[in-house]
Design a protein around this motif. Structure first.
Motif, short mmCIF file in Angstrom:
data_model
loop_
_atom_site.label_atom_id
_atom_site.label_comp_id
_atom_site.label_asym_id
_atom_site.label_seq_id
_atom_site.Cartn_x
_atom_site.Cartn_y
_atom_site.Cartn_z
N GLU A 227 -13.86 -1.33 0.52
CA GLU A 227 -13.20 -1.26 1.83
C GLU A 227 -13.82 -2.33 2.74
O GLU A 227 -13.11 -3.08 3.41
CB GLU A 227 -13.40 0.14 2.42
CG GLU A 227 -12.65 0.39 3.71
CD GLU A 227 -13.02 1.75 4.27
OE1 GLU A 227 -12.58 2.77 3.71
OE2 GLU A 227 -13.77 1.79 5.27
N GLN B 162 0.84 -1.21 0.00
CA GLN B 162 0.00 0.00 0.00
C GLN B 162 0.87 1.26 0.00
O GLN B 162 0.52 2.27 -0.62
CB GLN B 162 -0.93 0.04 1.22
CG GLN B 162 -2.07 -0.97 1.18
CD GLN B 162 -1.73 -2.25 1.93
OE1 GLN B 162 -0.57 -2.60 2.10
NE2 GLN B 162 -2.75 -2.96 2.39
N ASP C 241 -15.80 2.87 -3.10
CA ASP C 241 -14.71 2.74 -2.13
C ASP C 241 -15.22 2.13 -0.81
O ASP C 241 -14.55 1.30 -0.21
CB ASP C 241 -14.06 4.11 -1.84
CG ASP C 241 -13.21 4.56 -3.02
OD1 ASP C 241 -13.00 3.75 -3.96
OD2 ASP C 241 -12.76 5.72 -3.01
N ARG C 242 -16.43 2.56 -0.39
CA ARG C 242 -16.99 2.01 0.86
C ARG C 242 -17.22 0.50 0.73
O ARG C 242 -16.92 -0.27 1.63
CB ARG C 242 -18.29 2.72 1.23
CG ARG C 242 -18.09 3.95 2.11
CD ARG C 242 -19.34 4.31 2.87
NE ARG C 242 -20.50 4.48 2.01
CZ ARG C 242 -20.77 5.60 1.33
NH1 ARG C 242 -19.96 6.63 1.41
NH2 ARG C 242 -21.84 5.69 0.58
N HIS D 299 -12.57 -5.71 1.72
CA HIS D 299 -11.20 -5.95 2.18
C HIS D 299 -11.14 -6.24 3.67
O HIS D 299 -10.27 -6.97 4.14
CB HIS D 299 -10.30 -4.75 1.83
CG HIS D 299 -9.70 -4.86 0.47
ND1 HIS D 299 -9.74 -3.85 -0.45
CD2 HIS D 299 -9.05 -5.87 -0.15
CE1 HIS D 299 -9.15 -4.24 -1.57
NE2 HIS D 299 -8.73 -5.46 -1.41
N GLU D 300 -12.06 -5.64 4.42
CA GLU D 300 -12.02 -5.81 5.88
C GLU D 300 -12.80 -7.02 6.35
O GLU D 300 -12.86 -7.31 7.55
CB GLU D 300 -12.55 -4.54 6.57
CG GLU D 300 -11.59 -3.38 6.43
CD GLU D 300 -12.19 -2.07 6.94
OE1 GLU D 300 -13.21 -2.11 7.65
OE2 GLU D 300 -11.63 -1.02 6.59
#
Ligand code: FAD
Length: 460
Positions: free
Chosen positions: A322, A120, A318-319, A325-326
């Motif tokens: 994200e 990242q 993006d939300r 990914h989490e």
């Protein structure tokens, strides 16, 4: 192999090879390097060393090889299959201080980096040049760990995995010698391909001290959609058709109802609680993307989709991603008294629908909560199963499910592990998956590391 435990003489010699503050036998440092993010039990190293250059790595390996001391490389410790757990003790080499971005040659789309660079951080730096390094395992992983595990992620369906982005490697071998392999040219037909032997070798053949990475341009435009289905089988069919019709999504992720419920709980996203596809396209123009989305919608509708939301803005996209990914982290947190086994089978795309349906069937029959999250476009399925810590009954059941899932994947021509690596948990499937070629892998290991000091207890 009989390894030697570290004596005080060994420790004194090793301490002299690096500065004092970069050698530790302290309890907390040993503990921190005894476990990754998997369900596998911890195992303590006897010392941790933070090298700063290849010369230190060479000297340490030469000494360890002579004295039969195990060496295990360590990036961020975010593996999910026990890959960096030092199961035979010895020395852990933590690469967090070898984290220089040495050179970015933006006109050639290349970067030279040390193994401890976090991907990242690299991408943050690259964005000003309009470039990026696409492999994106969810965690804050290092380039060394990504190369060693041949990691991939949500964008692999379009961009490929780590093996597609490594052009040149500098490696210290078990006896301390140093080699450079690969080229900066974008293609080569010269010699055996040692790069692709070393990528995915989980630190069992050599220690990566520098890598030349291929970069690619950031997409001009991107667009995302979510598609909801009444059941996982219909969603699987849509995945197949999207690939079949030659649409080229940059991400095609399938999340089971349990995953969506968890995301809604933790992130308040208000998604319909049903099997859901996250779809993303990258392309040169808005026109191209709207055509691709229109076609994806038609395919999803034909496969029984009940809700299709496209044209998501950048913030909403993006939300969603994200949250995706989490997700693994959310699952861990949702079961604090459990360990979570994450299955990682991958199958050819024709077998995807039957594999994902099988995952649903097996977990329902076992009466366990299973979270199926899947890099669907790659035919890669993560079935996450939570078992109470130390509860034999839960773990016998989870083992049984794992065996059934892997057997099914292999019968479909697939693999026990699409991206997490063999580590500890998938060793048991190596013979079934590789047959006679496993013996050749063992011969290669012996050639590179005759004393088996590099990450022993893994792979075989
Ligand atoms: C929440 C979460 C989500 C994840 N999602 C994904 C995903 O989508 N896709 C995916 O592929 N993985 C995923 N992973 C797994 C993991 O993040 C990746 O495998 C990652 O690339 C490991 O990098 P690391 O730096 O943590 O390496 P580590 O775990 O520290 O080490 C990995 C392996 O590399 C070896 N190694 C480390 N450095 C070197 C070196 N310099 N030379 C030789 N060997 C070395 C180690 O010995 C070990 O065998 C996820 C993990 C978590 C916790």
């Amino acid at each position: 192999m009989n390894y030697n435990r570290l004596t005080s003489k060994h420790k004194n010699s090793l301490r002299e090879m690096v500065s004092k503050d970069r050698f530790s036998t302290g309890e907390s440092n040993l503990n921190l390097h005894s476990k990754d993010q998997s369900h596998h039990p911890p195992s303590m190293p006897e010392a941790v060393i933070w090298p700063v250059d290849r010369f230190e790595v060479s000297e340490i390996l030469k000494y360890a090889n002579k004295n039969l001391i195990p060496i295990t490389g360590w990036g961020s410790g975010s593996s999910l299959e026990g890959n960096p757990i030092p199961v035979r003790g010895g020395i852990v080499l933590d690469f967090s201080q070898m984290n220089r971005i040495i050179d970015i040659r933006e006109k050639d789309f290349q970067a030279d980096v040390e193994p401890g660079v976090i991907y990242q951080d690299l991408n943050e730096k690259l964005k000003y040049s309009g470039l990026f390094f696409p492999p994106d395992p969810g965690a804050r992983a290092t380039i060394g760990g990504i190369i060693a595990n041949n990691s991939s992620g949500t964008r692999t369906v379009h961009y490929g995995s780590a093996k597609d982005y490594v052009m040149r490697l500098s490696v210290v071998l078990a006896d301390g010698s140093y080699i450079k392999t690969g080229t900066r040219a974008s293609k080569t037909s010269s010699g055996y391909d040692l790069i692709h032997l070393l990528v995915g070798s989980e630190g069992t053949l050599g220690i990566v001290v520098e890598a030349t990475l291929k970069l690619t341009g950031l997409p001009q435009e991107l667009s995302a959609a979510i598609a909801t289905f009444p059941n996982i089988t219909d969603a699987g069919k849509a995945v197949y058709q999207i690939r079949r019709y030659g649409l080229d999504p940059a991400a095609l992720e399938l999340l089971s109802t349990e995953c969506i419920e968890l995301i809604n709980n933790k992130k308040g996203l208000g998604l319909t609680a049903a099997p859901t596809l996250f779809i993303e396209f990258h392309g040169p123009s808005v026109t191209y993307l709207s055509e691709a989305l229109k076609m994806a919608q038609e395919i999803c509708n034909d496969s029984g989709c009940t809700e299709f939301r496209s044209g998501l803005g950048r913030d909403e996209r993006d939300r969603l991603f994200e949250a995706r990914h989490e997700l693994a982290e959310m699952i861990f947190q949702n079961h604090p008294d459990c360990n979570v086994q994450i299955l990682d089978v991958a199958v050819p795309i024709t077998g995807y629908t039957s594999m994902i349906s099988k995952a649903r069937e097996i977990t329902d029959a076992a009466g366990l909560t299973g979270y199926a999250l899947s890099h669907a476009g790659d035919g890669n399925i993560h079935l996450c199963l939570a078992g109470k810590k130390g509860n034999r009954k839960d773990w016998d059941l989870i083992d049984k499910i794992s065996h059934e899932m892997v057997a099914e994947a292999l019968s479909l021509g697939g693999t026990a592990t699409g991206e997490h690596g063999v580590g500890i948990g998938k060793k048991q499937y190596m013979a079934d998956e590789h047959g006679d070629s496993l013996e050749w892998m063992k011969k290669i290991k012996k050639l590179f590391d005759p004393n088996h000091i590099l990450n022993p207890g893994k792979m075989f």
